[in-house]
Scaffold this active site. Structure first.
Site, short mmCIF file in Angstrom:
data_model
loop_
_atom_site.label_atom_id
_atom_site.label_comp_id
_atom_site.label_asym_id
_atom_site.label_seq_id
_atom_site.Cartn_x
_atom_site.Cartn_y
_atom_site.Cartn_z
N PHE A 27 -5.89 130.90 24.35
CA PHE A 27 -5.19 131.10 25.56
C PHE A 27 -4.27 129.99 26.00
O PHE A 27 -3.79 130.00 26.87
CB PHE A 27 -6.30 131.80 26.77
CG PHE A 27 -6.58 133.12 26.47
CD1 PHE A 27 -5.70 134.29 26.94
CD2 PHE A 27 -7.70 133.39 25.77
CE1 PHE A 27 -6.03 135.38 26.57
CE2 PHE A 27 -8.01 134.75 25.52
CZ PHE A 27 -7.13 135.54 26.15
N GLY A 29 -1.79 127.52 25.84
CA GLY A 29 -0.59 126.95 25.46
C GLY A 29 0.08 128.32 24.47
O GLY A 29 1.47 128.29 24.52
N GLY A 31 0.12 131.67 25.05
CA GLY A 31 0.06 133.05 25.57
C GLY A 31 -1.20 133.72 25.53
O GLY A 31 -1.80 133.51 26.65
N HIS A 47 -6.09 131.13 34.01
CA HIS A 47 -4.70 130.64 34.56
C HIS A 47 -3.44 131.68 34.09
O HIS A 47 -2.69 132.11 34.94
CB HIS A 47 -4.31 129.51 33.89
CG HIS A 47 -3.14 128.59 34.42
ND1 HIS A 47 -1.95 128.49 33.69
CD2 HIS A 47 -2.81 128.18 35.60
CE1 HIS A 47 -0.85 128.11 34.31
NE2 HIS A 47 -1.48 127.80 35.52
N ASP A 48 -3.70 132.33 32.73
CA ASP A 48 -2.66 133.23 32.34
C ASP A 48 -2.84 134.58 33.41
O ASP A 48 -1.52 135.13 33.83
CB ASP A 48 -3.06 133.72 31.09
CG ASP A 48 -2.66 132.67 30.05
OD1 ASP A 48 -2.17 131.47 30.36
OD2 ASP A 48 -2.83 132.78 28.92
N ASP A 89 -2.04 126.74 39.29
CA ASP A 89 -2.03 125.44 38.68
C ASP A 89 -3.26 124.69 39.00
O ASP A 89 -3.80 123.96 38.16
CB ASP A 89 -0.67 124.68 39.03
CG ASP A 89 0.54 125.44 37.94
OD1 ASP A 89 0.29 126.30 37.33
OD2 ASP A 89 1.76 125.05 38.27
#
Length: 122
Positions: A27, A29, A31, A47-48, A89
């Site tokens: 996950f 970097g 996608g 985070h995604d 973030d």
């Protein structure tokens, strides 16, 4: 935006997001597919998911404001949408910091074939 995310990771976790997290696990970097490989990869999965909930602005491009108060990051609330991005973030940067000890080089640049399992829901 992604440059701010990089700077936030540097400030909170004390390491470069680009160097350490741009191609890690399933996950970080790229996608994301499959299941998170470890706690660090789970930071990226969460985070995604967080970015996926932001619909009124572009998490990868839009600029947000934050301040640092005794080491704590405080996202400014002038714009609710960009505050959401900042909070995503911030949570990821804290997660990276808190899971530094579990970072495993074997998950750096893993082939995508290792990420074929069905993804869990956010």
């Amino acid at each position: 935006n992604l440059m701010q995310f990089e700077l936030l990771i540097m400030k909170v976790a004390g390491r470069s997001g680009i160097v350490w997290y741009s191609d890690y696990g399933c996950f970080c970097g790229k996608g994301g597919h499959g299941r998170p490989q470890d706690a660090t990869d789970r930071c990226c999965f969460v985070h995604d998911c967080c970015y996926g909930k932001v619909t009124e602005c572009d998490p990868k491009m839009d600029f947000y404001r934050y301040s640092s108060n005794n080491g704590d990051i405080v996202c400014e609330a002038n714009n609710p949408c960009t505050k959401e991005i900042c909070e995503c973030d911030k949570a990821a940067a804290i997660c990276f910091r808190d899971n530094k000890d579990t970072y495993d080089n074997k998950y750096w640049n893993i082939p995508m074939e290792g990420c074929q399992e069905e993804s869990e829901p956010c």
